[in-house]
Design an enzyme around this catalytic site. Structure first.
Site, PDB file in Angstrom:
ATOM      1  N   PRO A 134       0.778  -1.243   0.000  1.00 48.54           N
ATOM      2  CG  PRO A 134       0.024  -0.940   2.188  1.00 48.54           C
ATOM      3  CD  PRO A 134       0.737  -1.919   1.294  1.00 48.54           C
ATOM      4  CB  CYS A 135       3.051   2.827  -2.496  1.00 45.73           C
ATOM      5  SG  CYS A 135       2.169   2.451  -4.007  1.00 45.73           S
ATOM      6  CG  HIS A 136      -2.994   3.472  -1.234  1.00 44.60           C
ATOM      7  ND1 HIS A 136      -2.688   2.141  -1.469  1.00 44.60           N
ATOM      8  CD2 HIS A 136      -3.943   3.470  -0.264  1.00 44.60           C
ATOM      9  CE1 HIS A 136      -3.427   1.374  -0.685  1.00 44.60           C
ATOM     10  NE2 HIS A 136      -4.200   2.157   0.056  1.00 44.60           N
TER      11      HIS A 136
END
Length: 173
Positions: A134-136
């Site tokens: 989850p780089c968001h």
């Protein structure tokens, strides 16, 4: 003596999502990349291999459950290729809980490199399996939404979705 490499089998499939189609790529049967339409750092399609949905059953099931608001943590084997630093950053991303965010500086601190927030940002931007890793969930130091390979609108929508926790409102499409 020449070095020999074992040939790898690379295949892909395309699945629907609330964020336009997602292209899943597997290396030797293990998920290695997830690409969004129009994504920055998206490699050429000829690197995706033949189209074959067989290795992606569990990944598709978990993505569907995530987008339905029924799954908060992905549990998939991944074949990630990157530098040792990138791999450390991507592992750190997986530790950010659903619905929460961390700053680039906080990730750098967690890695024991407090001055490396810019390097963390670059590694974050090269994450090959967005959403699943989850780089968001990484934001700027002042809470600003900065860089996202899938586009800031998708980042905002993913964060809003996770903050709400249940379902993807039609207004997000």
């Amino acid at each position: 003596m020449p070095r020999t490499t074992t040939p790898r089998t690379v295949v892909h499939t395309v699945v629907d999502s609330p964020y336009e189609p997602l292209t899943l790529v597997a290396v030797d049967g293990v998920l290695s990349r997830l690409h969004m339409t129009g994504q920055r750092h998206r490699p050429p399609e000829e690197t995706f291999g033949d189209r074959d949905p067989r290795p992606f059953g569990e990944a598709v099931r978990q993505l569907d459950a995530y987008f339905a608001g029924e799954l908060t943590d992905f549990d998939l084997p991944l074949h990630l290729e990157g530098t040792p630093f990138q791999l450390r950053v991507w592992e750190q991303l997986r530790l950010i809980p659903y619905g929460e965010t961390r700053t680039y500086g906080e990730l750098a601190e967690a890695l024991g490199s407090p001055g490396a927030s810019r390097a963390v940002g670059l590694a974050n931007g090269k994450n090959p399996v967005g959403v699943i890793v989850p780089c968001h969930r990484v934001i700027g130091s002042g809470g600003s939404l900065t860089g996202y390979g899938g586009g800031l609108d998708r980042k905002q929508r993913l964060l809003a979705f996770e903050a709400g926790g249940a379902g993807l409102p039609d207004a997000l499409f």
